[in-house]
Write a protein that holds these residues in place. Structure first.
Motif, PDB file in Angstrom:
ATOM      1  N   LEU A 143     -35.788  65.899 -10.150  1.00  0.00           N
ATOM      2  CA  LEU A 143     -36.622  64.552 -10.402  1.00  0.00           C
ATOM      3  C   LEU A 143     -35.584  63.417  -9.828  1.00  0.00           C
ATOM      4  CD1 LEU A 143     -38.003  65.199 -14.045  1.00  0.00           C
ATOM      5  CD2 LEU A 143     -39.073  65.446 -11.795  1.00  0.00           C
ATOM      6  N   ASN A 144     -34.714  63.455  -9.444  1.00  0.00           N
ATOM      7  CA  ASN A 144     -33.739  62.516  -8.620  1.00  0.00           C
ATOM      8  C   ASN A 144     -33.270  61.214  -9.632  1.00  0.00           C
ATOM      9  OD1 ASN A 144     -33.770  63.809  -6.186  1.00  0.00           O
ATOM     10  ND2 ASN A 144     -35.791  63.079  -6.186  1.00  0.00           N
ATOM     11  N   GLN A 145     -32.976  61.732 -10.924  1.00  0.00           N
ATOM     12  CA  GLN A 145     -32.505  60.770 -12.016  1.00  0.00           C
ATOM     13  C   GLN A 145     -30.855  60.645 -11.937  1.00  0.00           C
ATOM     14  OE1 GLN A 145     -35.027  58.772 -13.351  1.00  0.00           O
ATOM     15  NE2 GLN A 145     -35.881  59.774 -11.718  1.00  0.00           N
ATOM     16  N   SER A 146     -30.454  59.663 -12.602  1.00  0.00           N
ATOM     17  CA  SER A 146     -29.004  59.657 -13.024  1.00  0.00           C
ATOM     18  C   SER A 146     -28.322  60.816 -13.384  1.00  0.00           C
ATOM     19  CB  SER A 146     -28.332  58.164 -13.385  1.00  0.00           C
ATOM     20  OG  SER A 146     -28.984  58.277 -14.829  1.00  0.00           O
ATOM     21  N   ILE A 147     -26.938  61.240 -13.548  1.00  0.00           N
ATOM     22  CA  ILE A 147     -26.372  62.225 -14.159  1.00  0.00           C
ATOM     23  C   ILE A 147     -26.394  61.551 -15.671  1.00  0.00           C
ATOM     24  CG2 ILE A 147     -23.950  63.051 -14.692  1.00  0.00           C
ATOM     25  CD1 ILE A 147     -23.158  62.916 -11.769  1.00  0.00           C
ATOM     26  N   ALA A 148     -26.082  60.385 -15.938  1.00  0.00           N
ATOM     27  CA  ALA A 148     -26.138  60.009 -17.388  1.00  0.00           C
ATOM     28  C   ALA A 148     -27.465  60.063 -18.094  1.00  0.00           C
ATOM     29  CB  ALA A 148     -25.586  58.387 -17.620  1.00  0.00           C
ATOM     30  N   GLY A 197     -24.090  65.628 -29.696  1.00  0.00           N
ATOM     31  CA  GLY A 197     -22.885  66.185 -28.830  1.00  0.00           C
ATOM     32  C   GLY A 197     -22.954  65.561 -27.655  1.00  0.00           C
ATOM     33  N   PRO A 198     -24.018  65.212 -26.832  1.00  0.00           N
ATOM     34  CA  PRO A 198     -24.062  64.725 -25.601  1.00  0.00           C
ATOM     35  C   PRO A 198     -23.522  62.802 -25.753  1.00  0.00           C
ATOM     36  CG  PRO A 198     -25.885  66.020 -25.740  1.00  0.00           C
ATOM     37  CD  PRO A 198     -25.221  66.029 -27.065  1.00  0.00           C
ATOM     38  N   LEU A 199     -24.311  62.423 -26.943  1.00  0.00           N
ATOM     39  CA  LEU A 199     -24.250  60.837 -27.210  1.00  0.00           C
ATOM     40  C   LEU A 199     -22.473  60.681 -27.364  1.00  0.00           C
ATOM     41  CD1 LEU A 199     -27.090  60.269 -29.778  1.00  0.00           C
ATOM     42  CD2 LEU A 199     -26.827  59.766 -27.070  1.00  0.00           C
ATOM     43  N   ILE A 200     -21.717  61.599 -27.759  1.00  0.00           N
ATOM     44  CA  ILE A 200     -20.248  61.529 -27.834  1.00  0.00           C
ATOM     45  C   ILE A 200     -19.719  61.931 -26.864  1.00  0.00           C
ATOM     46  CG2 ILE A 200     -18.335  62.511 -29.203  1.00  0.00           C
ATOM     47  CD1 ILE A 200     -19.984  62.364 -31.829  1.00  0.00           C
ATOM     48  N   ALA A 201     -20.060  63.078 -26.093  1.00  0.00           N
ATOM     49  CA  ALA A 201     -19.266  63.446 -25.000  1.00  0.00           C
ATOM     50  C   ALA A 201     -19.391  62.704 -23.948  1.00  0.00           C
ATOM     51  CB  ALA A 201     -19.659  64.946 -24.685  1.00  0.00           C
ATOM     52  N   THR A 202     -20.595  62.210 -23.329  1.00  0.00           N
ATOM     53  CA  THR A 202     -20.951  61.674 -22.100  1.00  0.00           C
ATOM     54  C   THR A 202     -20.407  60.540 -21.750  1.00  0.00           C
ATOM     55  OG1 THR A 202     -23.140  62.751 -22.080  1.00  0.00           O
ATOM     56  CG2 THR A 202     -22.738  60.852 -20.510  1.00  0.00           C
ATOM     57  N   ASP A 211     -22.397  72.472 -34.321  1.00  0.00           N
ATOM     58  CA  ASP A 211     -23.111  72.329 -33.474  1.00  0.00           C
ATOM     59  C   ASP A 211     -23.230  71.233 -32.366  1.00  0.00           C
ATOM     60  OD1 ASP A 211     -23.768  75.032 -34.320  1.00  0.00           O
ATOM     61  OD2 ASP A 211     -25.932  74.537 -34.629  1.00  0.00           O
ATOM     62  N   MET A 212     -22.570  70.028 -32.707  1.00  0.00           N
ATOM     63  CA  MET A 212     -22.448  69.111 -31.785  1.00  0.00           C
ATOM     64  C   MET A 212     -21.607  69.475 -30.463  1.00  0.00           C
ATOM     65  SD  MET A 212     -19.392  66.650 -33.294  1.00  0.00           S
ATOM     66  CE  MET A 212     -19.440  65.516 -32.075  1.00  0.00           C
ATOM     67  N   ASN A 213     -20.928  70.442 -30.742  1.00  0.00           N
ATOM     68  CA  ASN A 213     -20.169  71.119 -29.433  1.00  0.00           C
ATOM     69  C   ASN A 213     -20.850  71.807 -28.407  1.00  0.00           C
ATOM     70  OD1 ASN A 213     -17.236  70.152 -30.427  1.00  0.00           O
ATOM     71  ND2 ASN A 213     -18.074  71.540 -32.230  1.00  0.00           N
ATOM     72  N   GLN A 214     -21.969  72.398 -29.247  1.00  0.00           N
ATOM     73  CA  GLN A 214     -23.162  73.391 -28.485  1.00  0.00           C
ATOM     74  C   GLN A 214     -23.998  72.409 -27.598  1.00  0.00           C
ATOM     75  OE1 GLN A 214     -24.021  77.561 -29.820  1.00  0.00           O
ATOM     76  NE2 GLN A 214     -24.203  76.283 -31.753  1.00  0.00           N
ATOM     77  N   GLY A 215     -24.112  71.225 -28.041  1.00  0.00           N
ATOM     78  CA  GLY A 215     -24.867  70.101 -27.349  1.00  0.00           C
ATOM     79  C   GLY A 215     -23.920  69.397 -26.332  1.00  0.00           C
ATOM     80  N   ALA A 216     -22.363  69.434 -26.738  1.00  0.00           N
ATOM     81  CA  ALA A 216     -21.688  68.646 -25.803  1.00  0.00           C
ATOM     82  C   ALA A 216     -21.701  69.463 -24.537  1.00  0.00           C
ATOM     83  CB  ALA A 216     -20.681  68.266 -26.188  1.00  0.00           C
ATOM     84  N   LEU A 217     -21.611  70.763 -24.606  1.00  0.00           N
ATOM     85  CA  LEU A 217     -21.027  71.438 -23.523  1.00  0.00           C
ATOM     86  C   LEU A 217     -22.182  71.608 -22.118  1.00  0.00           C
ATOM     87  CD1 LEU A 217     -19.283  73.510 -21.940  1.00  0.00           C
ATOM     88  CD2 LEU A 217     -20.155  75.270 -23.167  1.00  0.00           C
ATOM     89  N   PRO A 218     -23.577  71.569 -22.433  1.00  0.00           N
ATOM     90  CA  PRO A 218     -24.490  71.279 -21.238  1.00  0.00           C
ATOM     91  C   PRO A 218     -24.481  69.850 -20.915  1.00  0.00           C
ATOM     92  CG  PRO A 218     -25.557  72.601 -23.318  1.00  0.00           C
ATOM     93  CD  PRO A 218     -24.059  71.977 -23.720  1.00  0.00           C
ATOM     94  N   ALA A 219     -24.097  69.102 -21.710  1.00  0.00           N
ATOM     95  CA  ALA A 219     -23.902  67.576 -21.118  1.00  0.00           C
ATOM     96  C   ALA A 219     -22.756  67.602 -20.272  1.00  0.00           C
ATOM     97  CB  ALA A 219     -23.802  66.533 -22.145  1.00  0.00           C
TER      98      ALA A 219
END
Length: 384
Positions: free
Chosen positions: A235-240, A144-149, A17-25
């Motif tokens: 909310l005008n925050q950064s992509i990261a 997922g996002p912590l690895i992919a981003t 499921d880390m892949n399902q988290g990575a995709l939106p990121a």
């Protein structure tokens, strides 16, 4: 409860499921690189969801009928490998779409047998066991996002290749452990299971529960996909920082889903399911009424807690409603419950393009009403 093997199943759930988290990121990076709109970007989530949704029942039936030692390991490997390929086709949308389809099939292959095996390894502590197994999926989405981003920031879209390596390692581990897990599960099941003649499937109750599962899945997918975009564009925050919001929600969800298992064992599955929907109902409405990132972050806490309190009780109830087809029930409640919401994300993406992201979240806020109705009209299974 066989803790060692339940831990291995939970780890497999993380790496799937880390892949399902990575995709939106990955979507903000894909939008910039490919010049995609919200709807086309959300279409990649749709591809994963539709592939998983269509193949999930088949894998569930296979898990019930015959021992398939390749299903879980194959699922982990294909989920990670498929998503890893997306970054190699930034200028070809349909090749990215095909890679997302492969990832969705991998997700579908893992969940039915994984959840069925976790149910059997949990012994009499079904809520606790499934809570820990479900935590794996939640942690996976958080990781997922912590690895992919960082990989995408440093290496561009081809940094998605990093997702292949943990999947390959987990595939080997599960292949090595599967036979012993199957033997132990058979021993545990014989010790606690009622006579075969007493087991009866309750398809009506299961079908009604599936409506709540679809609502919860749609809420989960919508927040995973649109909250990063909301953070960046409204909310005008950064992509990261937008990508990290999903990890924040999943970290809270990981704690909540374990807690829900303990509470469900003690107070009952239906009561905890009601509590989750009660918390979720007002929280989604209030989220878009604040303009400060700090207050919005604070409002995400009850949204996440309510959403994940619902998770474990619905999985266990579904398995109890279909005691003769636990693999199929697991595929629907856990696997399809994770993916089915992604089918609606392109429609919600189109709605967001026309009316805005805040209006989209207000539309999503209707779904907890349906979930609450299902929770208050759901009956306990005969075996409970």
């Amino acid at each position: 409860m066989k803790k060692k093997y339940l831990a291995a199943l939970t780890a497999g759930h993380i790496f799937t499921d880390m892949n399902q988290g990575a995709l939106p990121a990955m979507l903000p990076f894909i939008i910039v690189a490919g010049g995609l709109g919200y709807a086309r970007a959300a279409g990649l989530v749709f591809a994963t969801a539709i592939a998983s949704s269509l193949s999930q029942p088949l894998f569930g039936i296979l898990a019930d009928k015959v021992q398939r030692s390749w299903m879980m390991p194959f699922g982990v490997l294909l989920a990670g490998g498929g998503l890893a390929l997306i970054g190699f086709f930034p200028n070809d949308y349909w090749l990215m779409f095909a890679a997302a389809l492969l990832a969705g099939i991998g997700v579908a292959a893992f969940h039915p047998d994984g959840a069925r095996m976790a149910n059997r390894m949990a012994g009499k502590q079904k809520g606790k066991g499934m809570g820990f197994f479900s935590m794996g999926g939640t942690l996976g989405v958080a990781v997922g996002p912590l690895i992919a981003t960082p990989a995408l920031v440093h290496f561009g879209l081809r940094g998605s290749a990093v997702l292949f390596f943990p999947a390959a390692i987990m595939c080997v581990i599960l292949l090595f452990l599967y036979r012993r897990m199957h033997e132990l599960a058979d021993t545990t099941e014989r010790a606690i299971a009622p006579p075969a003649g007493e087991l009866k499937n309750e398809w009506g109750k299961f079908s009604w529960l599936s409506l709540a599962i679809t609502c919860r899945s749609t809420i989960s997918h919508s927040f995973n996909v649109f909250i990063p975009l909301y953070w960046i564009n409204v909310l005008n925050q950064s992509i990261a920082s937008g990508a990290m919001i999903v990890s924040f929600m999943m970290a809270i969800g990981a704690v909540t889903v374990v807690l829900s298992g303990y509470l469900a064992d003690r107070f009952g599955m239906v009561r905890i399911m009601k509590l989750g929907w009660f918390i979720l109902l007002p929280s989604v409405f209030f989220l878009t009424s604040v303009q400060s990132p700090a207050f919005a972050l604070l409002m995400l806490v009850p949204v996440t807690v309510g959403n994940f309190l619902v998770n474990t009780p619905t999985v266990v109830l579904g398995q109890q409603y279909l005691p003769k087809n636990v693999g199929f029930a697991s595929g629907i409640t856990l696997g399809l419950g994770v993916s089915i919401g992604g089918v609606f994300t392109p429609l919600l993406g189109r709605y967001a393009e026309v009316y805005g992201l805040a209006a989209t979240f207000n539309l999503i806020a209707i779904l907890p009403v349906i979930g609450l109705v299902v929770a208050f009209t759901s009956k306990l299974p005969r075996q409970a």
